[in-house]
Design an enzyme around this catalytic site. Structure first.
Site, mmCIF file in Angstrom:
data_model
loop_
_atom_site.group_PDB
_atom_site.id
_atom_site.type_symbol
_atom_site.label_atom_id
_atom_site.label_comp_id
_atom_site.label_asym_id
_atom_site.label_seq_id
_atom_site.Cartn_x
_atom_site.Cartn_y
_atom_site.Cartn_z
ATOM 1 N N CYS A 1 0.839 -1.200 0.000
ATOM 2 C CA CYS A 1 0.000 0.000 0.000
ATOM 3 C C CYS A 1 0.874 1.251 0.000
ATOM 4 O O CYS A 1 2.102 1.171 0.038
ATOM 5 C CB CYS A 1 -0.931 -0.018 1.210
ATOM 6 S SG CYS A 1 -0.076 0.082 2.805
ATOM 7 N N TYR B 1 2.925 4.262 1.367
ATOM 8 C CA TYR B 1 3.792 4.459 2.536
ATOM 9 C C TYR B 1 4.339 3.167 3.124
ATOM 10 O O TYR B 1 4.742 3.132 4.282
ATOM 11 C CB TYR B 1 3.083 5.286 3.626
ATOM 12 C CG TYR B 1 2.423 6.505 3.051
ATOM 13 C CD1 TYR B 1 3.190 7.522 2.491
ATOM 14 C CD2 TYR B 1 1.047 6.621 3.016
ATOM 15 C CE1 TYR B 1 2.579 8.625 1.912
ATOM 16 C CE2 TYR B 1 0.435 7.718 2.445
ATOM 17 C CZ TYR B 1 1.211 8.724 1.896
ATOM 18 O OH TYR B 1 0.601 9.803 1.321
ATOM 19 N N GLY C 1 7.009 1.615 1.801
ATOM 20 C CA GLY C 1 8.443 1.558 1.539
ATOM 21 C C GLY C 1 8.823 0.872 0.236
ATOM 22 O O GLY C 1 9.961 0.426 0.086
ATOM 23 N N LYS C 2 7.903 0.795 -0.715
ATOM 24 C CA LYS C 2 8.170 0.117 -1.995
ATOM 25 C C LYS C 2 9.318 0.775 -2.757
ATOM 26 O O LYS C 2 10.253 0.108 -3.179
ATOM 27 C CB LYS C 2 6.910 0.113 -2.868
ATOM 28 C CG LYS C 2 5.727 -0.592 -2.255
ATOM 29 C CD LYS C 2 4.490 -0.477 -3.121
ATOM 30 C CE LYS C 2 4.038 0.927 -3.413
ATOM 31 N NZ LYS C 2 3.619 1.704 -2.225
ATOM 32 N N THR C 3 9.235 2.084 -2.925
ATOM 33 C CA THR C 3 10.280 2.795 -3.668
ATOM 34 C C THR C 3 11.595 2.767 -2.906
ATOM 35 O O THR C 3 12.664 2.618 -3.493
ATOM 36 C CB THR C 3 9.840 4.232 -3.971
ATOM 37 O OG1 THR C 3 8.644 4.183 -4.767
ATOM 38 C CG2 THR C 3 10.911 4.993 -4.733
ATOM 39 N N ASP D 1 9.565 1.775 -11.339
ATOM 40 C CA ASP D 1 8.855 2.198 -10.138
ATOM 41 C C ASP D 1 7.430 2.597 -10.503
ATOM 42 O O ASP D 1 7.162 3.005 -11.632
ATOM 43 C CB ASP D 1 9.572 3.394 -9.500
ATOM 44 C CG ASP D 1 9.059 3.703 -8.106
ATOM 45 O OD1 ASP D 1 8.739 2.753 -7.372
ATOM 46 O OD2 ASP D 1 8.998 4.892 -7.751
ATOM 47 N N GLU D 2 6.510 2.467 -9.551
ATOM 48 C CA GLU D 2 5.105 2.864 -9.720
ATOM 49 C C GLU D 2 4.507 2.270 -11.000
ATOM 50 O O GLU D 2 3.889 2.967 -11.806
ATOM 51 C CB GLU D 2 4.973 4.392 -9.718
ATOM 52 C CG GLU D 2 5.542 5.073 -8.490
ATOM 53 C CD GLU D 2 4.737 4.872 -7.214
ATOM 54 O OE1 GLU D 2 3.730 4.142 -7.231
ATOM 55 O OE2 GLU D 2 5.141 5.431 -6.187
ATOM 56 N N TYR E 1 -3.826 10.498 0.537
ATOM 57 C CA TYR E 1 -3.827 9.083 0.910
ATOM 58 C C TYR E 1 -3.377 8.867 2.344
ATOM 59 O O TYR E 1 -2.517 9.584 2.855
ATOM 60 C CB TYR E 1 -2.890 8.289 -0.008
ATOM 61 C CG TYR E 1 -3.347 8.224 -1.439
ATOM 62 C CD1 TYR E 1 -4.281 7.279 -1.849
ATOM 63 C CD2 TYR E 1 -2.846 9.111 -2.383
ATOM 64 C CE1 TYR E 1 -4.708 7.222 -3.166
ATOM 65 C CE2 TYR E 1 -3.270 9.057 -3.704
ATOM 66 C CZ TYR E 1 -4.200 8.117 -4.088
ATOM 67 O OH TYR E 1 -4.628 8.058 -5.390
#
Length: 193
Positions: free
Chosen positions: A16, A18, A20-22, A87-88, A181
């Site tokens: 989801c 925030y 920490g994916k990036t 990314d994204e 968000y």
């Protein structure tokens, strides 16, 4: 005799807002750069929240990246690399089957393909492109955030409009940050109505 496999692979980093994916994508790419592996990072053109021409996390970490609108641009610009990071992914303009085919084609060329993106929309529905990639990837890491309401593990992205949950008929893809968000757990998430 054991044969050494030098084939490509797909790694998916999802979760989801925030979660920490990036940040995780940047961490892995820094390792790739330390190892001096030819690489390229791609970021959707429509994501201009923190920087243009960079992949950037909410915490301010960033690396140079090539802005793209589609997986076809990634395919064209990844001929001279061993590692391609996107990314994204959910912001690319392609149909889910094109995203899947493009990432598969990169891995079939022998590339390590790192992909980061939301696994669910603000409606808590799977993003089809990510869902398909998760099924075929060699590695899937689902990250979580902390719920802003109760402090539990958050796996949902709550979109807000004027402080209230977004209606179900709102646009699926809206670029935004803290103003739009919140990370929420299953119990605190309010379904779009």
């Amino acid at each position: 005799m054991t044969r050494l496999c030098t084939g490509g692979r797909i790694e998916v980093i999802c979760g989801c807002m925030y979660s920490g994916k990036t940040e995780e994508l940047i961490r892995r790419m820094r390792q790739v750069m330390i190892a001096r592996q030819p690489c390229r990072i791609f970021t959707p053109r429509r994501d201009t929240r923190y920087s243009v021409g960079h992949v950037a996390s909410h915490t301010g970490a960033k690396l140079e990246a090539y802005p793209v609108s589609s997986i076809h641009e990634v395919l064209a610009a990844a001929d001279d690399v061993q590692v391609a990071a996107i990314d994204e992914l959910h912001f690319l303009e392609d149909r889910p089957e094109e995203i899947l085919a493009g990432c598969q084609a990169l891995a079939d060329r022998g590339l390590r393909v790192l992909v980061a993106g939301l696994d669910q929309s603000y409606r808590a529905e799977p993003f089809p492109g990510m869902m398909q990639l998760m099924a075929v990837a060699e590695q899937v890491d689902k990250l979580y955030a902390i719920c802003v309401r109760c402090g539990a593990y958050a796996t949902r992205s709550q979109r807000l409009i004027d402080g209230r949950p977004a209606p179900a008929d709102a646009a699926t893809l809206v670029v935004g940050g803290l103003e739009l968000y919140e990370a929420r757990c299953r119990a605190c998430y309010e379904p779009a109505c």
